[in-house]
Design a protein around this motif. Structure first.
Motif, PDB file in Angstrom:
ATOM      1  N   ILE A 143      -6.195 -10.581   5.366  1.00 37.13           N
ATOM      2  CA  ILE A 143      -5.209 -10.025   6.300  1.00 37.13           C
ATOM      3  C   ILE A 143      -3.911 -10.832   6.221  1.00 37.13           C
ATOM      4  O   ILE A 143      -2.815 -10.263   6.277  1.00 37.13           O
ATOM      5  CB  ILE A 143      -5.778  -9.946   7.725  1.00 37.13           C
ATOM      6  N   GLY A 144      -4.022 -12.131   6.041  1.00 36.34           N
ATOM      7  CA  GLY A 144      -2.831 -12.963   5.827  1.00 36.34           C
ATOM      8  C   GLY A 144      -2.059 -12.525   4.597  1.00 36.34           C
ATOM      9  O   GLY A 144      -0.821 -12.505   4.602  1.00 36.34           O
ATOM     10  N   ASP A 145      -2.780 -12.164   3.535  1.00 33.62           N
ATOM     11  CA  ASP A 145      -2.123 -11.670   2.319  1.00 33.62           C
ATOM     12  C   ASP A 145      -1.404 -10.350   2.582  1.00 33.62           C
ATOM     13  O   ASP A 145      -0.300 -10.119   2.070  1.00 33.62           O
ATOM     14  CB  ASP A 145      -3.137 -11.497   1.185  1.00 33.62           C
ATOM     15  N   VAL A 146      -2.015  -9.478   3.369  1.00 36.88           N
ATOM     16  CA  VAL A 146      -1.372  -8.201   3.723  1.00 36.88           C
ATOM     17  C   VAL A 146      -0.082  -8.480   4.489  1.00 36.88           C
ATOM     18  O   VAL A 146       0.963  -7.876   4.208  1.00 36.88           O
ATOM     19  CB  VAL A 146      -2.325  -7.296   4.537  1.00 36.88           C
ATOM     20  N   TYR A 147      -0.147  -9.411   5.441  1.00 41.62           N
ATOM     21  CA  TYR A 147       1.063  -9.778   6.187  1.00 41.62           C
ATOM     22  C   TYR A 147       2.159 -10.282   5.250  1.00 41.62           C
ATOM     23  O   TYR A 147       3.341  -9.969   5.438  1.00 41.62           O
ATOM     24  CB  TYR A 147       0.763 -10.861   7.221  1.00 41.62           C
ATOM     25  N   GLU A 148       1.789 -11.068   4.250  1.00 44.62           N
ATOM     26  CA  GLU A 148       2.781 -11.609   3.316  1.00 44.62           C
ATOM     27  C   GLU A 148       3.481 -10.490   2.551  1.00 44.62           C
ATOM     28  O   GLU A 148       4.703 -10.507   2.378  1.00 44.62           O
ATOM     29  CB  GLU A 148       2.107 -12.576   2.339  1.00 44.62           C
ATOM     30  N   VAL A 149       2.720  -9.500   2.103  1.00 48.03           N
ATOM     31  CA  VAL A 149       3.310  -8.367   1.385  1.00 48.03           C
ATOM     32  C   VAL A 149       4.208  -7.561   2.323  1.00 48.03           C
ATOM     33  O   VAL A 149       5.322  -7.171   1.957  1.00 48.03           O
ATOM     34  CB  VAL A 149       2.219  -7.476   0.752  1.00 48.03           C
ATOM     35  N   ILE A 150       3.758  -7.327   3.534  1.00 48.95           N
ATOM     36  CA  ILE A 150       4.565  -6.586   4.508  1.00 48.95           C
ATOM     37  C   ILE A 150       5.857  -7.345   4.803  1.00 48.95           C
ATOM     38  O   ILE A 150       6.941  -6.742   4.861  1.00 48.95           O
ATOM     39  CB  ILE A 150       3.758  -6.298   5.787  1.00 48.95           C
ATOM     40  N   ASP A 151       5.779  -8.662   4.958  1.00 51.33           N
ATOM     41  CA  ASP A 151       6.993  -9.456   5.171  1.00 51.33           C
ATOM     42  C   ASP A 151       7.961  -9.311   4.005  1.00 51.33           C
ATOM     43  O   ASP A 151       9.178  -9.229   4.208  1.00 51.33           O
ATOM     44  CB  ASP A 151       6.642 -10.937   5.369  1.00 51.33           C
ATOM     45  N   ALA A 152       7.451  -9.265   2.783  1.00 52.01           N
ATOM     46  CA  ALA A 152       8.317  -9.101   1.611  1.00 52.01           C
ATOM     47  C   ALA A 152       8.994  -7.730   1.621  1.00 52.01           C
ATOM     48  O   ALA A 152      10.173  -7.611   1.267  1.00 52.01           O
ATOM     49  CB  ALA A 152       7.510  -9.292   0.329  1.00 52.01           C
ATOM     50  N   ILE A 153       8.272  -6.698   2.038  1.00 52.44           N
ATOM     51  CA  ILE A 153       8.861  -5.352   2.141  1.00 52.44           C
ATOM     52  C   ILE A 153       9.948  -5.347   3.218  1.00 52.44           C
ATOM     53  O   ILE A 153      11.037  -4.797   3.011  1.00 52.44           O
ATOM     54  CB  ILE A 153       7.772  -4.301   2.434  1.00 52.44           C
ATOM     55  N   ILE A 154       9.671  -5.980   4.338  1.00 56.39           N
ATOM     56  CA  ILE A 154      10.659  -6.082   5.422  1.00 56.39           C
ATOM     57  C   ILE A 154      11.909  -6.791   4.918  1.00 56.39           C
ATOM     58  O   ILE A 154      13.039  -6.334   5.166  1.00 56.39           O
ATOM     59  CB  ILE A 154      10.051  -6.805   6.642  1.00 56.39           C
ATOM     60  N   ASP A 155      11.737  -7.892   4.195  1.00 57.35           N
ATOM     61  CA  ASP A 155      12.884  -8.641   3.660  1.00 57.35           C
ATOM     62  C   ASP A 155      13.665  -7.821   2.640  1.00 57.35           C
ATOM     63  O   ASP A 155      14.897  -7.796   2.677  1.00 57.35           O
ATOM     64  CB  ASP A 155      12.419  -9.946   3.013  1.00 57.35           C
ATOM     65  N   LEU A 156      12.963  -7.145   1.738  1.00 57.92           N
ATOM     66  CA  LEU A 156      13.623  -6.370   0.690  1.00 57.92           C
ATOM     67  C   LEU A 156      14.511  -5.279   1.287  1.00 57.92           C
ATOM     68  O   LEU A 156      15.641  -5.079   0.851  1.00 57.92           O
ATOM     69  CB  LEU A 156      12.592  -5.751  -0.250  1.00 57.92           C
TER      70      LEU A 156
END
Length: 109
Positions: free
Chosen positions: A63-76
């Protein structure tokens, strides 16, 4: 022997590969390819969450990994994280969450 990965990896992975006496072959993605790979990574991480559902420790990591990917999408996309959380809260207030475990089988007309 070459092992093909063809996937988005975290920033420090190439260095870890070098420290393991191997040679990483990498390239930097443009924004279009990056978003495509982020979405593919999100699918990969979701599958890992599903696979870890019976192991609380592993599930927590995935779930932490999912959050990391979502954060990257938010940043992009330069999205407002606070607005996202606000909209999430509003939708939960209006439509509810999932705490009651309701499964809709059908609707009769």
């Amino acid at each position: 022997m070459q092992k093909i990965h063809n996937k988005l990896v975290r920033n420090k992975i190439p260095q870890a590969i070098k420290e393991n006496q191997q040679i990483p072959i990498v390239r930097k993605l443009d924004d279009n390819d990056f978003v495509n790979e982020l979405l593919r990574k999100l699918e990969e991480e979701i599958q890992e969450v599903i696979g870890a559902r019976n192991d609380k420790e592993e599930l927590t990591k995935e779930i932490g990994d999912v959050y990391e990917v979502i954060d990257a999408i938010i940043d992009l996309y330069k999205l407002d994280k606070n607005l996202i959380l606000e909209l999430q809260k509003k939708k939960k207030q209006e439509r509810g969450g999932f705490e009651e475990k309701i499964y809709l089988e059908s609707v009769e007309e």
